[in-house]
Design an enzyme around this catalytic site. Structure first.
Site, PDB file in Angstrom:
ATOM      1  N   SER A  55       0.835  -1.207   0.000  1.00  0.00           N
ATOM      2  CA  SER A  55       0.000   0.000   0.000  1.00  0.00           C
ATOM      3  C   SER A  55       0.868   1.255   0.000  1.00  0.00           C
ATOM      4  CB  SER A  55      -0.896   0.001   1.230  1.00  0.00           C
ATOM      5  OG  SER A  55      -0.076  -0.125   2.391  1.00  0.00           O
TER       6      SER A  55
ATOM      7  N   ASN B  59       3.235   4.025  -2.505  1.00  0.00           N
ATOM      8  CA  ASN B  59       2.906   4.938  -3.572  1.00  0.00           C
ATOM      9  C   ASN B  59       2.347   4.189  -4.792  1.00  0.00           C
ATOM     10  OD1 ASN B  59       4.703   7.039  -5.798  1.00  0.00           O
ATOM     11  ND2 ASN B  59       3.100   7.779  -4.466  1.00  0.00           N
TER      12      ASN B  59
ATOM     13  N   LYS C  58      16.727  -0.048 -14.550  1.00  0.00           N
ATOM     14  CA  LYS C  58      16.582   1.372 -14.910  1.00  0.00           C
ATOM     15  C   LYS C  58      16.704   2.237 -13.654  1.00  0.00           C
ATOM     16  CE  LYS C  58      12.212   1.630 -13.372  1.00  0.00           C
ATOM     17  NZ  LYS C  58      11.708   2.519 -12.305  1.00  0.00           N
TER      18      LYS C  58
ATOM     19  N   ARG D 231      11.879   8.643  -8.347  1.00  0.00           N
ATOM     20  CA  ARG D 231      12.406   8.932  -7.003  1.00  0.00           C
ATOM     21  C   ARG D 231      13.914   8.736  -6.946  1.00  0.00           C
ATOM     22  NH1 ARG D 231       8.039   5.059  -4.226  1.00  0.00           N
ATOM     23  NH2 ARG D 231       8.985   3.734  -5.806  1.00  0.00           N
TER      24      ARG D 231
HETATM   25  N1  LIG Z   1       6.156   4.589  -6.866  1.00  0.00           N
HETATM   26  C1  LIG Z   1       6.273   4.430  -8.184  1.00  0.00           C
HETATM   27  O1  LIG Z   1       6.165   5.398  -8.976  1.00  0.00           O
HETATM   28  C2  LIG Z   1       6.480   3.051  -8.745  1.00  0.00           C
HETATM   29  C3  LIG Z   1       6.082   2.815 -10.060  1.00  0.00           C
HETATM   30  C4  LIG Z   1       6.279   1.573 -10.598  1.00  0.00           C
HETATM   31  C5  LIG Z   1       6.841   0.563  -9.825  1.00  0.00           C
HETATM   32  N2  LIG Z   1       7.210   0.803  -8.542  1.00  0.00           N
HETATM   33  C6  LIG Z   1       7.751  -0.334  -7.774  1.00  0.00           C
HETATM   34  O2  LIG Z   1       6.718  -0.847  -6.959  1.00  0.00           O
HETATM   35  C7  LIG Z   1       7.256  -1.409  -5.759  1.00  0.00           C
HETATM   36  C8  LIG Z   1       6.514  -0.839  -4.574  1.00  0.00           C
HETATM   37  O3  LIG Z   1       6.740   0.546  -4.521  1.00  0.00           O
HETATM   38  P1  LIG Z   1       5.779   1.570  -3.742  1.00  0.00           P
HETATM   39  O4  LIG Z   1       5.977   2.873  -4.428  1.00  0.00           O
HETATM   40  O5  LIG Z   1       4.397   1.027  -3.646  1.00  0.00           O
HETATM   41  O6  LIG Z   1       6.377   1.566  -2.256  1.00  0.00           O
HETATM   42  P2  LIG Z   1       6.986   2.816  -1.465  1.00  0.00           P
HETATM   43  O7  LIG Z   1       8.315   3.136  -1.998  1.00  0.00           O
HETATM   44  O8  LIG Z   1       5.956   3.889  -1.430  1.00  0.00           O
HETATM   45  O9  LIG Z   1       7.239   2.224   0.004  1.00  0.00           O
HETATM   46  C9  LIG Z   1       6.371   2.418   1.062  1.00  0.00           C
HETATM   47  C10 LIG Z   1       5.669   1.128   1.409  1.00  0.00           C
HETATM   48  O10 LIG Z   1       6.564   0.251   2.113  1.00  0.00           O
HETATM   49  C11 LIG Z   1       5.830  -0.283   3.205  1.00  0.00           C
HETATM   50  N3  LIG Z   1       6.684  -0.766   4.260  1.00  0.00           N
HETATM   51  C12 LIG Z   1       7.483  -0.052   5.099  1.00  0.00           C
HETATM   52  N4  LIG Z   1       8.089  -0.881   5.982  1.00  0.00           N
HETATM   53  C13 LIG Z   1       7.651  -2.145   5.681  1.00  0.00           C
HETATM   54  C14 LIG Z   1       7.910  -3.421   6.213  1.00  0.00           C
HETATM   55  N5  LIG Z   1       8.749  -3.595   7.227  1.00  0.00           N
HETATM   56  N6  LIG Z   1       7.308  -4.489   5.650  1.00  0.00           N
HETATM   57  C15 LIG Z   1       6.475  -4.334   4.593  1.00  0.00           C
HETATM   58  N7  LIG Z   1       6.173  -3.148   4.048  1.00  0.00           N
HETATM   59  C16 LIG Z   1       6.768  -2.062   4.589  1.00  0.00           C
HETATM   60  C17 LIG Z   1       4.982   0.892   3.643  1.00  0.00           C
HETATM   61  O11 LIG Z   1       3.942   0.430   4.462  1.00  0.00           O
HETATM   62  C18 LIG Z   1       4.489   1.396   2.322  1.00  0.00           C
HETATM   63  O12 LIG Z   1       3.358   0.651   1.913  1.00  0.00           O
HETATM   64  C19 LIG Z   1       8.748  -1.072  -5.779  1.00  0.00           C
HETATM   65  O13 LIG Z   1       9.471  -2.209  -6.188  1.00  0.00           O
HETATM   66  C20 LIG Z   1       8.869   0.040  -6.819  1.00  0.00           C
HETATM   67  O14 LIG Z   1      10.108   0.046  -7.485  1.00  0.00           O
HETATM   68  C21 LIG Z   1       7.028   2.012  -7.986  1.00  0.00           C
HETATM   69  O1  LIG Z   2      10.172   6.569  -8.619  1.00  0.00           O
HETATM   70  P1  LIG Z   2      11.060   5.439  -9.056  1.00  0.00           P
HETATM   71  O2  LIG Z   2      12.442   5.885  -9.368  1.00  0.00           O
HETATM   72  O3  LIG Z   2      10.930   4.290  -8.119  1.00  0.00           O
HETATM   73  O4  LIG Z   2      10.491   4.948 -10.468  1.00  0.00           O
HETATM   74  C1  LIG Z   2       9.126   4.930 -10.662  1.00  0.00           C
HETATM   75  C2  LIG Z   2       8.684   3.934 -11.656  1.00  0.00           C
HETATM   76  O5  LIG Z   2       9.342   2.719 -11.575  1.00  0.00           O
HETATM   77  C3  LIG Z   2       8.611   4.492 -13.029  1.00  0.00           C
HETATM   78  O6  LIG Z   2       8.020   3.565 -13.893  1.00  0.00           O
END
Ligand SMILES: NC(=O)c1ccc[n+]([C@@H]2O[C@H](COP(=O)([O-])OP(=O)(O)OC[C@H]3O[C@@H](n4cnc5c(N)ncnc54)[C@H](O)[C@@H]3O)[C@@H](O)[C@H]2O)c1
Ligand SMILES: O=P(O)(O)OC[C@H](O)CO
Length: 391
Positions: free
Chosen positions: A42, A44, A245, A310
């Site tokens: 849950s 971003n 990436k 990020r």
């Molecule tokens: N944010 C983006 O734009 C984006 C886009 C595409 C893919 N991703 C990928 O999706 C995946 C998840 O990213 P995100 O953006 O949802 O996370 P995030 O970077 O927002 O991390 C926060 C999450 O980590 C959780 N967390 C913190 N401590 C924890 C613990 N001990 N155990 C389990 N969960 C814990 C928090 O509750 C929160 O839900 C990553 O691999 C990221 O690379 C992110």
């Molecule tokens: O914010 P980042 O760098 O984790 O990248 C976000 C996504 O993976 C883009 O697709």
């Protein structure tokens, strides 16, 4: 064709056969029992994808059970539980503020309860937490459950370098594909148009159309008017791009933070794309080269991440402030994670194990800057000195 299929436009004409996408036209009316879906995570992106999935589950009750659970790592936000805030105000105020979530999306702090009787699990947590989540889930997930990993990273351990989807399959005994694309979470959450790639292999124990998850079902689960999905088979290709990436984006952040501008960033991306493809060819030969160029998960994700992700922001702040990576991550991201910081270490460890560090000068330079304080201004030389393209 059913009304649902018609609304989704899930015909072979809509899919690009030249890119080996799924092409059969299946009536979604034939679904035997609607699939129950849970999202684990849950943050971003976790919350954004849960919103996408919940909208489709509500919109296509003949295909999916309308109620979608989202497992939430419980936190206290000014004296209130995050799950209670999500379930009453329909907003994830910490990780996706300002976005209203569908009311059929229910936050659940109990991991095991959240996967009870589920058919499809969407994994979406920062990848450093995956081993603990899988060990908690072991024995609680039916082998017929199907999964999609939205995580970007690798698992490096005794078994070498592993895709996270393969790790989930090995740990939980369930078929797992991946979703990856040029998807900055807040833009998708705000319903600005973007594309993504879903990759999934139909497993040997596939129970048949209408009874099991196939490419059509996955398209129905993730495709939205603002989030266009292509479904392919190359799980390795999209996962490698998604993980690496983030390392390249750190390199872009360094040169941008040094004030070197767009040309330097483009140079890092050029070298980075080459190293991403080389990594795939060396360690995951089943990955397809066209995925890197043709899919959203390939060069498109590299571009968007290096522009506005990020990782680039954290690296830029490292360059402008002189602070270390962890301080910058904490200062900028409010609990979110810059996955490239972990991935560059995993990649370094793996490359060292197999004696291939010199084949990946950019990945190695990023690792040395983040972990051993190498001067960023030496980045061009670090890449040049090791450049395999020299005669
Ligand atoms: N944010 C983006 O734009 C984006 C886009 C595409 C893919 N991703 C990928 O999706 C995946 C998840 O990213 P995100 O953006 O949802 O996370 P995030 O970077 O927002 O991390 C926060 C999450 O980590 C959780 N967390 C913190 N401590 C924890 C613990 N001990 N155990 C389990 N969960 C814990 C928090 O509750 C929160 O839900 C990553 O691999 C990221 O690379 C992110
Ligand atoms: O914010 P980042 O760098 O984790 O990248 C976000 C996504 O993976 C883009 O697709």
């Amino acid at each position: 064709m059913s009304a649902a299929a018609d609304r989704l436009n899930l015909t072979s004409g809509h899919l690009n056969a030249g890119r080996k996408r799924s092409s059969s036209s299946v009536s979604l009316k034939a679904i035997e029992k609607p699939f129950k879906v849970t999202v684990i995570g849950s943050g971003n992106w976790g919350t954004t994808i849960a919103k996408v999935v919940a909208e489709n589950c509500k919109g296509y009750p003949e295909v999916f059970a309308p109620l979608v659970q989202m497992w939430v790592f419980e936190e206290d936000i000014n004296g209130e539980k995050l799950t209670e805030i999500i379930n009453t105000r329909h907003q994830n105020v910490k990780y996706l503020p300002g976005i209203t979530l569908p009311d059929n999306l229910v936050a659940n702090p109990d991991l095991i309860d959240s996967v009870k009787d589920v058919d499809i699990i969407v994994f979406n947590i920062p990848h450093q937490f995956l081993p603990r989540i899988c060990s908690q889930l072991k024995g609680h997930v039916n082998p017929h459950v199907r999964a999609i990993s939205c995580l970007k990273g690798f698992e490096v351990g005794a078994k070498g370098v592993q895709l996270l989807s393969s790790y989930i399959t090995e740990e939980l005994g369930i078929q797992c594909g991946a979703l990856s694309g040029a998807n900055i979470a807040t833009e998708v959450a705000q319903e600005h148009w973007s594309e993504t790639t879903v990759a999934y292999h139909i497993p040997k124990d596939f129970r048949g159309e209408g009874k099991d998850v196939d490419h059509k079902v996955l398209k129905a689960l993730f495709h939205r008017p603002y989030f266009h999905v292509s479904v392919i088979e190359d799980v390795a290709g999209i996962s490698i791009c998604g993980a690496l990436k983030n390392v390249v984006a750190l390199g872009c952040g360094f040169v941008e933070g040094l004030g070197w501008g767009n040309n330097a960033s483009a140079a890092i991306q050029r070298v980075g794309l080459g190293e991403i493809i080389r990594f795939g060819q060396m360690f995951f030969p089943e990955s397809r080269e066209e995925t890197y160029y043709q899919e959203s998960a390939g060069v498109a994700d590299l571009i968007t991440t290096c522009a506005g992700g990020r990782n680039v922001k954290v690296a830029r702040l490292m360059a402008t402030s002189g602070k270390d990576a962890w301080e910058c991550e904490k200062e900028l991201l409010n609990g979110q994670s810059a996955q490239g910081l972990i991935t560059c270490k995993e990649v370094h460890e793996w490359l060292e194990t197999c004696g291939s560090v010199e084949d990946f000068p950019l990945f190695e330079a990023v690792y040395q800057i983040v972990y051993n304080n190498y001067p960023m201004k030496n980045l061009p030389d670090m890449i040049e000195e090791l450049d395999l393209h020299e005669d």
